[in-house]
Design a protein around this motif. Sequence first.
Motif, mmCIF file in Angstrom:
data_model
loop_
_atom_site.group_PDB
_atom_site.id
_atom_site.type_symbol
_atom_site.label_atom_id
_atom_site.label_comp_id
_atom_site.label_asym_id
_atom_site.label_seq_id
_atom_site.Cartn_x
_atom_site.Cartn_y
_atom_site.Cartn_z
ATOM 1 N N PRO A 20 0.835 -1.201 0.000
ATOM 2 C CA PRO A 20 0.000 0.000 0.000
ATOM 3 C C PRO A 20 0.871 1.252 0.000
ATOM 4 C CG PRO A 20 -0.010 -1.014 2.173
ATOM 5 C CD PRO A 20 0.736 -1.942 1.253
ATOM 6 N N VAL A 21 0.322 2.345 -0.446
ATOM 7 C CA VAL A 21 1.058 3.605 -0.502
ATOM 8 C C VAL A 21 1.558 3.994 0.888
ATOM 9 C CG1 VAL A 21 0.789 6.082 -0.940
ATOM 10 C CG2 VAL A 21 -0.018 4.426 -2.602
ATOM 11 N N THR A 22 0.794 3.687 1.915
ATOM 12 C CA THR A 22 1.231 4.028 3.277
ATOM 13 C C THR A 22 2.561 3.372 3.618
ATOM 14 O OG1 THR A 22 -0.160 2.257 4.165
ATOM 15 C CG2 THR A 22 -1.080 4.489 4.179
ATOM 16 N N HIS A 23 2.809 2.191 3.090
ATOM 17 C CA HIS A 23 4.103 1.518 3.299
ATOM 18 C C HIS A 23 5.247 2.385 2.779
ATOM 19 C CE1 HIS A 23 7.208 -1.632 3.060
ATOM 20 N NE2 HIS A 23 7.399 -1.227 1.823
ATOM 21 N N TRP A 24 5.087 2.884 1.558
ATOM 22 C CA TRP A 24 6.136 3.686 0.939
ATOM 23 C C TRP A 24 6.303 5.027 1.639
ATOM 24 C CZ3 TRP A 24 8.986 0.598 -1.613
ATOM 25 C CH2 TRP A 24 8.431 -0.493 -2.275
ATOM 26 N N LEU A 25 5.187 5.650 2.016
ATOM 27 C CA LEU A 25 5.263 6.936 2.711
ATOM 28 C C LEU A 25 5.931 6.777 4.076
ATOM 29 C CD1 LEU A 25 1.762 8.411 1.794
ATOM 30 C CD2 LEU A 25 3.969 8.832 0.675
ATOM 31 N N ASP A 26 5.640 5.691 4.759
ATOM 32 C CA ASP A 26 6.295 5.426 6.050
ATOM 33 C C ASP A 26 7.795 5.232 5.876
ATOM 34 O OD1 ASP A 26 3.851 5.609 7.365
ATOM 35 O OD2 ASP A 26 3.582 3.430 7.533
ATOM 36 N N LEU A 27 8.195 4.525 4.813
ATOM 37 C CA LEU A 27 9.633 4.344 4.543
ATOM 38 C C LEU A 27 10.316 5.684 4.297
ATOM 39 C CD1 LEU A 27 9.861 1.251 2.153
ATOM 40 C CD2 LEU A 27 10.686 1.424 4.496
ATOM 41 N N ILE A 28 9.676 6.530 3.522
ATOM 42 C CA ILE A 28 10.248 7.847 3.217
ATOM 43 C C ILE A 28 10.402 8.656 4.499
ATOM 44 C CG2 ILE A 28 9.804 10.061 2.068
ATOM 45 C CD1 ILE A 28 8.390 8.345 -0.162
ATOM 46 N N ARG A 29 9.371 8.660 5.328
ATOM 47 C CA ARG A 29 9.422 9.428 6.578
ATOM 48 C C ARG A 29 10.487 8.892 7.539
ATOM 49 N NH1 ARG A 29 3.560 8.802 6.159
ATOM 50 N NH2 ARG A 29 2.789 10.666 5.119
ATOM 51 N N ALA A 30 10.718 7.590 7.519
ATOM 52 C CA ALA A 30 11.695 6.975 8.416
ATOM 53 C C ALA A 30 13.127 7.107 7.899
ATOM 54 C CB ALA A 30 11.354 5.500 8.622
ATOM 55 N N SER A 31 13.282 7.456 6.658
ATOM 56 C CA SER A 31 14.607 7.567 6.064
ATOM 57 C C SER A 31 15.365 8.760 6.640
ATOM 58 C CB SER A 31 14.486 7.735 4.544
ATOM 59 O OG SER A 31 15.743 8.044 3.987
ATOM 60 N N PRO A 32 16.667 8.602 6.835
ATOM 61 C CA PRO A 32 17.467 9.749 7.289
ATOM 62 C C PRO A 32 17.722 10.758 6.160
ATOM 63 C CG PRO A 32 18.881 7.853 6.954
ATOM 64 C CD PRO A 32 17.460 7.380 6.748
ATOM 65 N N LEU A 33 17.392 10.381 4.925
ATOM 66 C CA LEU A 33 17.594 11.277 3.795
ATOM 67 C C LEU A 33 16.560 12.392 3.828
ATOM 68 C CD1 LEU A 33 18.092 8.520 1.082
ATOM 69 C CD2 LEU A 33 19.872 9.791 2.305
ATOM 70 N N THR A 34 16.937 13.569 3.356
ATOM 71 C CA THR A 34 16.016 14.700 3.390
ATOM 72 C C THR A 34 15.819 15.366 2.031
ATOM 73 O OG1 THR A 34 17.815 16.185 4.013
ATOM 74 C CG2 THR A 34 16.496 15.244 5.811
ATOM 75 N N ARG A 35 16.789 15.270 1.162
ATOM 76 C CA ARG A 35 16.679 15.934 -0.141
ATOM 77 C C ARG A 35 15.831 15.103 -1.099
ATOM 78 N NH1 ARG A 35 21.996 16.560 -2.494
ATOM 79 N NH2 ARG A 35 20.881 17.704 -4.096
ATOM 80 N N HIS A 36 15.028 15.804 -1.880
ATOM 81 C CA HIS A 36 14.132 15.155 -2.830
ATOM 82 C C HIS A 36 14.886 14.169 -3.729
ATOM 83 C CE1 HIS A 36 10.659 14.909 -5.601
ATOM 84 N NE2 HIS A 36 11.601 14.791 -6.515
ATOM 85 N N SER A 37 15.945 14.637 -4.348
ATOM 86 C CA SER A 37 16.683 13.793 -5.295
ATOM 87 C C SER A 37 17.288 12.567 -4.619
ATOM 88 C CB SER A 37 17.765 14.601 -6.011
ATOM 89 O OG SER A 37 18.673 15.143 -5.075
ATOM 90 N N GLU A 38 17.739 12.719 -3.385
ATOM 91 C CA GLU A 38 18.294 11.581 -2.640
ATOM 92 C C GLU A 38 17.222 10.539 -2.359
ATOM 93 O OE1 GLU A 38 21.759 13.685 0.048
ATOM 94 O OE2 GLU A 38 19.698 13.670 0.815
ATOM 95 N N LEU A 39 16.048 11.004 -1.955
ATOM 96 C CA LEU A 39 14.954 10.081 -1.658
ATOM 97 C C LEU A 39 14.492 9.341 -2.905
ATOM 98 C CD1 LEU A 39 13.061 12.362 0.847
ATOM 99 C CD2 LEU A 39 13.942 10.072 1.371
#
Length: 70
Positions: free
Chosen positions: A25-44
């Motif tokens: 589900p999309v929530t899975h991907w959004l949770d991964l993004i939020r948990a990532s230490p990366l902050t820049r759009h291109s890095e994510l």
Amino acid sequence: MTEPTTRAKGPASYFPSIEKKYGHPVTHWLDLIRASPLTRHSELVAWLKTEHGLGHGHANALVVHCARQG
């Protein structure tokens, strides 16, 4: 007469195909993004592509949507 269906616009328009193609589900991907230490759009976007196998358009849509949610 049936009413026209409302279609998602912007990044959310990609969500049905993301869920179908990658099996989460999309929530899975959004949770991964939020948990990532990366902050820049291109890095994510690059991280989603290399580490999770997402295509560029799908990765970009998820990162944009996440950024808009704050």
